[in-house]
Scaffold this active site. Structure first.
Site, PDB file in Angstrom:
ATOM      1  N   GLY A  16      31.258  -0.963 -60.121  1.00  0.00           N
ATOM      2  CA  GLY A  16      30.114  -0.065 -59.920  1.00  0.00           C
ATOM      3  C   GLY A  16      28.940  -0.321 -60.838  1.00  0.00           C
ATOM      4  O   GLY A  16      28.192   0.603 -61.156  1.00  0.00           O
ATOM      5  N   ASN A  18      26.271  -2.041 -60.044  1.00  0.00           N
ATOM      6  CA  ASN A  18      25.074  -1.796 -59.220  1.00  0.00           C
ATOM      7  C   ASN A  18      24.844  -0.300 -59.038  1.00  0.00           C
ATOM      8  O   ASN A  18      23.712   0.171 -59.103  1.00  0.00           O
ATOM      9  CB  ASN A  18      25.205  -2.489 -57.859  1.00  0.00           C
ATOM     10  CG  ASN A  18      24.880  -3.973 -57.935  1.00  0.00           C
ATOM     11  OD1 ASN A  18      23.720  -4.347 -58.055  1.00  0.00           O
ATOM     12  ND2 ASN A  18      25.909  -4.807 -57.893  1.00  0.00           N
ATOM     13  N   MET A  94      34.414  -3.250 -50.460  1.00  0.00           N
ATOM     14  CA  MET A  94      35.163  -4.436 -50.050  1.00  0.00           C
ATOM     15  C   MET A  94      36.030  -4.217 -48.808  1.00  0.00           C
ATOM     16  O   MET A  94      37.142  -4.738 -48.733  1.00  0.00           O
ATOM     17  CB  MET A  94      36.047  -4.910 -51.224  1.00  0.00           C
ATOM     18  CG  MET A  94      35.282  -5.265 -52.475  1.00  0.00           C
ATOM     19  SD  MET A  94      34.136  -6.627 -52.229  1.00  0.00           S
ATOM     20  CE  MET A  94      35.296  -7.981 -52.122  1.00  0.00           C
ATOM     21  N   ARG A  95      35.537  -3.462 -47.862  1.00  0.00           N
ATOM     22  CA  ARG A  95      36.286  -3.287 -46.616  1.00  0.00           C
ATOM     23  C   ARG A  95      35.478  -3.833 -45.444  1.00  0.00           C
ATOM     24  O   ARG A  95      34.255  -3.644 -45.380  1.00  0.00           O
ATOM     25  CB  ARG A  95      36.561  -1.797 -46.328  1.00  0.00           C
ATOM     26  CG  ARG A  95      37.448  -1.100 -47.313  1.00  0.00           C
ATOM     27  CD  ARG A  95      38.825  -1.668 -47.411  1.00  0.00           C
ATOM     28  NE  ARG A  95      39.598  -1.539 -46.171  1.00  0.00           N
ATOM     29  CZ  ARG A  95      40.715  -2.213 -45.927  1.00  0.00           C
ATOM     30  NH1 ARG A  95      41.170  -3.087 -46.805  1.00  0.00           N
ATOM     31  NH2 ARG A  95      41.370  -2.026 -44.806  1.00  0.00           N
ATOM     32  N   ILE A  96      36.171  -4.486 -44.534  1.00  0.00           N
ATOM     33  CA  ILE A  96      35.536  -4.870 -43.269  1.00  0.00           C
ATOM     34  C   ILE A  96      35.383  -3.587 -42.455  1.00  0.00           C
ATOM     35  O   ILE A  96      36.324  -2.794 -42.357  1.00  0.00           O
ATOM     36  CB  ILE A  96      36.403  -5.897 -42.520  1.00  0.00           C
ATOM     37  CG1 ILE A  96      36.409  -7.208 -43.308  1.00  0.00           C
ATOM     38  CG2 ILE A  96      35.888  -6.104 -41.102  1.00  0.00           C
ATOM     39  CD1 ILE A  96      37.334  -8.265 -42.753  1.00  0.00           C
ATOM     40  N   HIS A 113      25.131  -8.886 -51.226  1.00  0.00           N
ATOM     41  CA  HIS A 113      26.180  -9.903 -51.138  1.00  0.00           C
ATOM     42  C   HIS A 113      25.854 -11.030 -52.115  1.00  0.00           C
ATOM     43  O   HIS A 113      24.737 -11.550 -52.115  1.00  0.00           O
ATOM     44  CB  HIS A 113      26.263 -10.459 -49.708  1.00  0.00           C
ATOM     45  CG  HIS A 113      27.319 -11.500 -49.558  1.00  0.00           C
ATOM     46  ND1 HIS A 113      28.665 -11.180 -49.468  1.00  0.00           N
ATOM     47  CD2 HIS A 113      27.241 -12.852 -49.525  1.00  0.00           C
ATOM     48  CE1 HIS A 113      29.363 -12.309 -49.363  1.00  0.00           C
ATOM     49  NE2 HIS A 113      28.531 -13.327 -49.401  1.00  0.00           N
ATOM     50  N   LEU A 148      30.075  -9.744 -40.092  1.00  0.00           N
ATOM     51  CA  LEU A 148      30.385  -9.624 -41.518  1.00  0.00           C
ATOM     52  C   LEU A 148      29.425 -10.461 -42.359  1.00  0.00           C
ATOM     53  O   LEU A 148      29.332 -11.680 -42.166  1.00  0.00           O
ATOM     54  CB  LEU A 148      31.835 -10.078 -41.774  1.00  0.00           C
ATOM     55  CG  LEU A 148      32.290 -10.040 -43.229  1.00  0.00           C
ATOM     56  CD1 LEU A 148      32.400  -8.619 -43.738  1.00  0.00           C
ATOM     57  CD2 LEU A 148      33.593 -10.789 -43.405  1.00  0.00           C
TER      58      LEU A 148
HETATM   59  C1  GRF Z   1      28.328  -7.484 -56.555  1.00  0.00           C
HETATM   60  O1  GRF Z   1      28.237  -8.775 -57.062  1.00  0.00           O
HETATM   61  C2  GRF Z   1      27.944  -7.422 -55.101  1.00  0.00           C
HETATM   62  O2  GRF Z   1      27.082  -8.444 -54.704  1.00  0.00           O
HETATM   63  C3  GRF Z   1      29.249  -7.615 -54.380  1.00  0.00           C
HETATM   64  O3  GRF Z   1      30.205  -6.994 -55.178  1.00  0.00           O
HETATM   65  C4  GRF Z   1      29.748  -6.956 -56.527  1.00  0.00           C
HETATM   66  C5  GRF Z   1      29.831  -5.517 -56.952  1.00  0.00           C
HETATM   67  O4  GRF Z   1      29.685  -5.374 -58.322  1.00  0.00           O
HETATM   68  N1  GRF Z   1      29.163  -7.085 -53.039  1.00  0.00           N
HETATM   69  P1  GRF Z   1      29.626  -3.944 -58.989  1.00  0.00           P
HETATM   70  O5  GRF Z   1      30.846  -3.160 -58.528  1.00  0.00           O
HETATM   71  O6  GRF Z   1      28.355  -3.285 -58.518  1.00  0.00           O
HETATM   72  O7  GRF Z   1      29.635  -4.199 -60.453  1.00  0.00           O
END
Ligand code: GRF
Length: 215
Positions: A16, A18, A94-96, A113, A148
């Site tokens: 988390g 981001n 991380m889920r489709i 991504h 995806l």
């Molecule tokens: C990031 O690098 C994002 O691009 C990818 O998963 C990572 C998530 O990182 N989808 P965080 O959980 O925000 O640290």
């Protein structure tokens, strides 16, 4: 949406970082969003604590408790709808996702991504860039569609891969880029500058021909 905060719900599965950027920028008033809820499919996601510290409602919908993607995604849809968000932000989710979920929020769901899409959709992007001897790597924000990591691209940030880089250093460097890139795109969405039409990204009413590059 320019006068009021853009209501967002954030979906996570992990650390988390981001999400933390969005929490901080929202609290500082540098990003006009109100994070209405954080939803995780993993009970141990570090991002849940970050949200709780900021007094943001959290929901854990553990995918391992569901027999199929559809019944899981119905719960995700319900949880999101409770908050009536303007935008659904995937931040390391991380889920489709099923078409039901994606189409429900079409044009108002974005993902970040860690690759220069269309290069390297899917997992292990940093490792793949290194193994292929790429000279550059980066991250992409795109609208989410049924494909995806294949929805229309909005913006990218890039870096040069150096001889010293390994997977760990790249993950860190890319996340640092992402913490600038994602707020930029979210600000544009909040300002009504972004739209998805006919599977194309529009920026200020013009069809985007190339990703916008955030330095
Ligand atoms: C990031 O690098 C994002 O691009 C990818 O998963 C990572 C998530 O990182 N989808 P965080 O959980 O925000 O640290």
């Amino acid at each position: 949406m320019t006068q009021k905060n853009c209501r967002v719900v954030v979906l996570i599965s992990g650390e988390g970082s981001n999400l933390q950027t969005l929490i901080d920028e929202s609290a500082q008033g540098t990003l006009p969003v109100s994070i209405e809820a954080v939803i995780s499919n993993r009970p141990d996601a570090g991002g849940l604590k970050r949200a709780q510290r900021a007094n943001i409602p959290t929901h854990i919908i553990d995918h391992t408790e569901f027999s199929d993607r559809y019944s899981f995604d119905i719960q995700i849809i319900d949880a999101i709808l409770k908050y009536n968000p303007d935008l659904v932000i995937l931040a390391g989710y991380m889920r489709i996702m099923t078409p039901d979920l994606v189409n429900r929020f079409s044009g108002r769901m974005i993902n970040i991504h860690p690759s220069l899409l269309p290069k390297y959709p899917g997992l292990k992007t940093h490792q793949r860039a290194l193994e292929n001897g790429d000279s550059e790597h980066g991250s992409t924000v795109h609208f989410v569609t049924e494909v995806l990591d294949g929805g229309p691209v909005i913006a990218q940030s890039k870096l040069n891969i150096t001889n010293d880089d390994n997977e760990t250093t790249l993950i860190q460097k890319i996340k640092r880029l992402e913490h600038k890139l994602y707020p930029h795109v979210i600000q544009w969405f909040a300002d009504n500058r972004l739209a998805l039409r006919d599977n194309q990204t529009y920026f200020d009413g013009e069809k985007l021909q190339h990703p916008i590059i955030i330095e």
